[in-house]
Design an enzyme around this catalytic site. Structure first.
Site, PDB file in Angstrom:
ATOM      1  CE  LYS A 106       4.595   1.140 -26.743  1.00  0.00           C
ATOM      2  NZ  LYS A 106       3.447   0.446 -26.192  1.00  0.00           N
TER       3      LYS A 106
ATOM      4  CB  CYS B 194       0.893   1.150  17.288  1.00  0.00           C
ATOM      5  SG  CYS B 194       1.789   1.979  15.987  1.00  0.00           S
TER       6      CYS B 194
END
Ligand code: IVH
Length: 667
Positions: free
Chosen positions: A311, A429
């Protein structure tokens, strides 16, 4: 003169040939239009002469919308997996194991690419595809034959005449990168969840209940393994060559290898070259070539001793963590972001990586100054996967997730059971306020052009705009006097804002930015309740009764409208001329497209609720009834339509419409 039967057979042969040239060889010999014309002609003939029906005719590749749950089938030979390795050394060790397992006998390996899709087992009898089964648990899988038939590179009828009467061939079903990218782009536009990678997309598509969806998705398939009693050759490699000659797509990367050296060369070559392939690969597979030797080596409980997978490592880079900053989104969620020394990763320079949330930071035990591994998996945004603790000379300050909002200083909150912290100060905010305004003007909401996030920031910091309703009070001369603005752009902004007063109500509702109210939910609410006033009055129960609106959404809507500031905001928008109810025309968009049609609704749906479909049928002049009878014109079928209804529909020859087909009909 050719008889109809002869003509049907000839067209099938020719269309099979063109399919093969196009999808397997990538070398078409006729243009698409001619192909379509031939296909049409064949379809016409098959309709006129149903006695010549053939389930493997090229016309059967278009799929149908009959809903089915898959039946389970036992594999004749279990579908095993391969043992994985990640280094050349482990591959060499495999090579040595094979050598000693074969008592020093000479052997060849076959090198192949490891395709990263979903595995499939195909059964052919008398040269015809009779069954396609997913891997399932390795012993039993799902029968997905109807779906697999729509994949053009899989032959329904084999070519030549030297294939065994009965055999199995295994391979990988893949979604090419190009198809994957387009599919995700479409899904993004429709606010549907994205597929993480082509493998998931291929697997998901293959399990679709609707083979017409599969047909439209452009899947491909590579075959790499034959099984059966009477295979033509006694080596794997030769059998693959035979399979290719029968019309299967067999990779050109398959090579015979004779030494560890050749294996290394193969790995080095394909590690680079695989990036130019149209499909995803995640490694290579090495198999002993001789079937006799394969048999001698045998199997462990889980995998063959005669094969191994190598792999590829996910691409990663090592770099320094300089600091962590925190971003506050429109809904107040705080996301930690790692600031890194710039580093090259898969061709782009990476300076930042997401850290997702507090749990991930703690799991990594991050310290400022750490050398960290960044990876770009199938995802687009790079992430930190590990810390190289051996590189810690001086240990820096431990990264601790902040407890107050970096923008407004409010103490953060974390919802029980959720990983994210958020700033509860929605009214004060700045990034939350600006974020809501940006959402309000975005394309799918009020679509106010000429305003970007920078301009919004400028308006906000000058106090010109405190919420989106203030946009409607902006004066051209004031805007024109601002930095980087002129009279022309100022006028354009004012015009665009004014223009947004004609945006239909459902988009206004979406623009408000109520948590969990996306485009689709907004549309549902608007169609069901018609005006903002009725939505404001609605209780949680009222909302849930609409159908497809869950408790979480309903509560969020009620909470939004129980806030005085939000109500005042809506009132201001109304005064400035923004649409607060659905128009008469929209409500009475009646046509007679379904006039005379009696339609039964069955199953579960994705695009609209059953009630909405009922309303749509009536809106377009059709009649909705409950049970299938001789009078039924269509069945509008979603997923999991009842088998009894299906059977009855088949018997009566009632046409079954998918959601998509129905929606197209009333378009
Ligand atoms: S051979 C008994 N060859 O990898 C061996 N598998 O972990 C049968 N795969 O489930 C598999 N490319 O889905 C083989 N060239 C290739 C492959 C391949 C991808 C997948 C397959 C299998 C898994 C093994």
């Amino acid at each position: 003169m050719e008889s109809p039967q002869e003509k049907i057979e000839r067209l099938r042969r020719e269309l099979d040939e063109h399919n093969y040239n196009y999808y397997v060889l990538n070398a078409p010999t006729i243009d698409d239009r001619t192909f379509d014309e031939m296909m049409h002609e064949l379809q016409g003939l098959e309709e006129t002469f149903p006695q010549y029906f053939d389930p493997n005719s090229p016309t059967q590749r278009v799929g149908n919308d009959i809903n089915r749950s898959f039946s389970q089938v036992e594999h004749r030979y279990p579908m095993l997996s391969l043992s994985n390795t990640y280094s050349i050394e482990e591959v060499s060790a495999f090579y040595e194991r094979v050598r000693s397992g074969l008592m020093g006998e000479d052997f060849e390996l076959v090198g192949e690419l490891k395709y990263d899709g979903t595995s499939i087992s195909l059964i052919y009898e008398g040269g015809r595809l009779v069954r396609a089964v997913t891997r399932g648990d390795g012993t039993r899988g799902d029968d997905v034959t109807e779906n697999v038939k729509t994949i053009r590179s899989i032959p329904l009828q084999l070519r030549g005449n030297d294939y065994p009467d009965s055999f199995e061939i295994r391979g990988e079903i893949l979604m090419p990168w190009a198809v994957f990218d387009t599919l995700n782009k479409e899904r993004e536009e429709q606010e549907e969840p994205l597929f993480a990678n082509p493998r998931n997309a291929a697997a998901g598509t293959l399990k679709s209940q609707n083979s017409a969806v599969v047909a439209a998705r452009g899947l491909d398939a590579y075959l790499y393994y034959l099984l059966g009693e009477n295979l033509p050759a006694d080596t794997h490699y030769e059998n693959l060559q035979y399979a290719r000659s029968w019309g299967f797509k067999v990779s050109d990367a398959v090579r015979k290898l004779h030494s560890v050296e050749e294996v290394k060369e193969y790995i080095n070559y394909w590690d680079m070259e695989r990036k130019n392939l149209p499909v995803a690969t995640d490694g290579m597979v090495f198999k002993v070539n001789s079937l006799r030797q394969q048999k001698n080596l045998g199997y462990t409980a889980k995998s063959p001793r005669w094969a191994i997978a190598y792999k590829f490592q996910a691409e990663k880079a090592l770099t320094r963590l300089n600091s962590v900053s925190y971003q506050v989104g429109r809904t107040g969620t705080v996301t930690p972001v790692a600031n890194l020394d710039p580093v090259l990763l898969s061709g782009t320079i990476v300076k930042r990586a997401t850290l997702h949330n507090e749990d991930i930071i703690n799991a990594l035990d991050l310290h400022i100054g750490d050398m960290v591994f960044v990876e770009k998996g199938g995802e687009i945004i790079p992430k930190i996967t590990a810390v190289d603790t051996s590189a810690r000379l001086l240990i820096g300050e431990k990264v601790r997730f902040i407890r107050t909002c970096p923008e407004c200083g409010t103490p953060l909150k974390r919802i029980e059971g959720e990983a994210a912290w958020f700033c509860p100060n929605e009214k004060g905010c700045p990034p939350q306020i600006k974020g809501r305004i940006e959402h309000f003007i975005s394309r799918k909401a009020m679509n106010i052009e000429g305003l970007g996030s920078e301009t919004i920031g400028q308006f906000y910091s000058l106090g010109l705009v405190r919420d989106a309703s203030d946009l409607y009070t902006l004066q051209p001369d004031v805007i024109a006097g601002l930095e980087r603005m002129g009279e022309r752009s100022a006028q354009n902004i004012v015009d665009a804002v004014k223009q947004s007063c004609s945006v239909p109500f459902e988009r206004v509702l979406f623009a408000l930015g109520i948590r969990y109210v996306g485009e689709t939910v907004a549309k549902k609410l608007a169609l069901a309740l018609h005006s903002i006033d009725r939505i404001i009055e609605a209780t949680t129960e009222d909302l849930i009764r609409i159908g497809d609106i869950g408790v979480r959404i309903a509560q969020s809507v009620v909470a939004y409208f129980s806030d005085e500031d939000n109500l005042r905001f809506v009132e201001r928008l109304r005064q400035y001329g923004v649409q607060m109810q659905i128009t008469e025309e929209r409500l009475s968009e009646r046509t007679d497209k379904l006039s005379g049609a009696t339609i039964v609704i069955s199953g579960t749906f994705t695009h609209h609720s059953r009630d909405e479909y009922k309303a749509l049928i009536e809106q377009h002049g059709g009649i909705n009834t409950g049970s299938v009878s001789g009078k039924t014109t269509y069945i509008l079928a979603g997923e999991n339509m009842g088998p009894a209804k299906l059977e009855k529909a088949r018997k009566l020859g009632v046409r079954i419409l998918s959601e998509e087909e129905f929606l197209e009909m009333i378009q």
